[in-house]
Design an enzyme around this catalytic site. Structure first.
Site, mmCIF file in Angstrom:
data_model
loop_
_atom_site.group_PDB
_atom_site.id
_atom_site.type_symbol
_atom_site.label_atom_id
_atom_site.label_comp_id
_atom_site.label_asym_id
_atom_site.label_seq_id
_atom_site.Cartn_x
_atom_site.Cartn_y
_atom_site.Cartn_z
ATOM 1 C CG HIS A 45 -0.153 0.001 2.527
ATOM 2 N ND1 HIS A 45 0.445 1.123 3.061
ATOM 3 C CD2 HIS A 45 0.130 -1.010 3.387
ATOM 4 C CE1 HIS A 45 1.045 0.816 4.195
ATOM 5 N NE2 HIS A 45 0.873 -0.472 4.419
ATOM 6 C CD GLU A 58 1.692 -5.894 8.282
ATOM 7 O OE1 GLU A 58 1.860 -7.124 8.136
ATOM 8 O OE2 GLU A 58 2.491 -5.034 7.850
#
Length: 403
Positions: free
Chosen positions: A206, A282
């Site tokens: 990201h 994550e």
């Protein structure tokens, strides 16, 4: 009645390697040699190594069902014994999930030892495996050499050094993709594979957040893209569209820093829908979330040292890299099966992408602390139906401004 200690003798094989395959496993009383359980099964077409691991797994499962606390596992497969003891690396992706299953079973016992024995000391399991191979090949089954009621007790080989800790280390690196043809015995080759038969995976970290710049742990905290991160997402979208004008799907971690990056990419690709996937989220850094690396070192020095030393250790209240690796492996298998011969974009985070690259490169855990992934960096790998993998690029940032 539960037994305290057992001996497992396991074997497996195939006619053709790969070919019609089967395994056998025997669980014995270590004092008398009495057979407490037998397991055997035909497993279709597979390799010798796959069948041998399946035999070990069946033996461990049988020992667990008997309530055993201590296990001596004996096999005439040098490869399986050495890999489960952690002395040999598991280089072939097709064997890693089997080693992971075996290692997970190991953790159910108080102690497990692995040792190699000559084939003539493994006759019972070998006979069971051969009978299973006959069944897989559609032949009349040979008579197994003995049964729980008919084989006299015999001496069992002595134990090797304990392998439980090493097996756990195998589990930390093991679970990975393995459906379809097993690549374990595929010949090494420099010859390029045809890319059109592969599932191409474009892994994108990201864009930048405020926490990225401040070097803070950002696990499950939903930190949005900064202005710089939004610009990175647009630049990355243009780069991905150039790399892969035809994309089957855009997948993303459900956290907004990923979905925003993925939305920019999907728009550049013609408006594809973004599909959130929980397996690509994550690592959960627990109590460390929002803290800088320096703050964690000051407040949790012992926990940080333990975490850096082993992928099995989780941050306080968080998730270990072993656990993250298991869900990433699951996601990779799903992608390969769902999108054969197609290109898929996945927008995720540092930890899942590193773990995917570690396994694709058949690397050790040290890679996790040596590989740097920039915000909005792109990595590309190909996955073939037989388990073959080619890493084409890692952390491509040519589309981003130089800082």
């Amino acid at each position: 009645m539960a037994v305290r200690a057992v001996v497992i003798e396991a074997d497996g094989g195939s006619r053709g390697n790969p070919g019609p395959a089967g395994y056998g496993a025997v669980v014995r009383d270590p004092a008398t040699g009495e057979v407490l359980a037998e397991r055997a099964e035909s497993i279709g077409t597979a390799t010798n190594n796959v069948a041998e691991y399946r035999g070990l797994i069946a033996g461990l499962e049988a020992a667990a069902e008997l309530g055993a606390a201590e296990v001596d596992a004996r096999m005439d497969s040098k490869l399986v014994v050495e890999q489960m003891c952690g002395r040999w690396q598991i280089k072939h992706p097709g064997l890693r999930p089997l080693a992971a299953r075996a290692a997970a079973l190991v953790d159910r016992f108080e102690s497990v030892r692995f040792s190699w024995i000559p084939r003539d000391r493994n006759r019972h399991a070998d006979a069971l495996a051969n009978a299973a191979m006959d069944t897989a090949a559609g032949r009349p089954s040979r008579s197994a050499a003995g049964s729980a009621s008919g084989e006299p007790p015999r001496e069992v080989a002595g134990a090797d050094s304990p392998g439980r800790a090493q097996a756990r280390e195998v589990a930390a690196r093991a679970a990975t993709r393995s459906t379809g043809t097993d690549p374990a015995t595929a010949k090494a080759s420099w010859e390029p594979r045809p890319s059109f038969t592969a599932t191409r995976l474009i892994l994108v970290r990201h864009g930048e957040t405020e926490w990225t710049v401040q070097h803070r742990y950002a696990g499950r905290a939903d930190v949005p893209l900064s202005e710089s991160g939004q610009a990175q997402a647009r630049a990355t979208a243009t780069r991905v569209a150039a790399l892969a004008p035809s994309v089957a799907a855009v997948l993303s971690s459900p956290l907004s820093r990923c979905t925003a990056t993925a939305e920019a990419i999907a728009t550049a690709l013609g408006g594809l829908p973004v599909r959130p996937q929980d397996d690509w989220i994550e690592c959960d850094f627990g109590d460390w979330d929002g803290h800088t690396f320096a703050e964690v070192r000051d407040r949790w020095p012992g926990e940080l040292d333990a975490w850096l030393a082993s992928t099995r250790v989780a941050p306080p209240g968080g998730e270990s890299f072993t656990e993250v690796g298991q869900r990433v492996d699951r996601a990779m298998v799903a992608l390969r099966e769902a999108y054969p011969g197609e290109t898929v974009v996945v927008v995720s985070h540092v930890s899942p992408i590193k773990l995917a690259l570690r396994d694709a490169l058949a690397a050790g855990d040290a890679l996790l602390h040596r590989l740097y992934l920039d915000a909005a960096g792109i990595s590309v790998l190909d996955m073939w139906p037989d388990g073959g993998v080619a890493v084409r690029s890692v952390n491509d940032t040519a589309h981003l401004p130089v800082r």
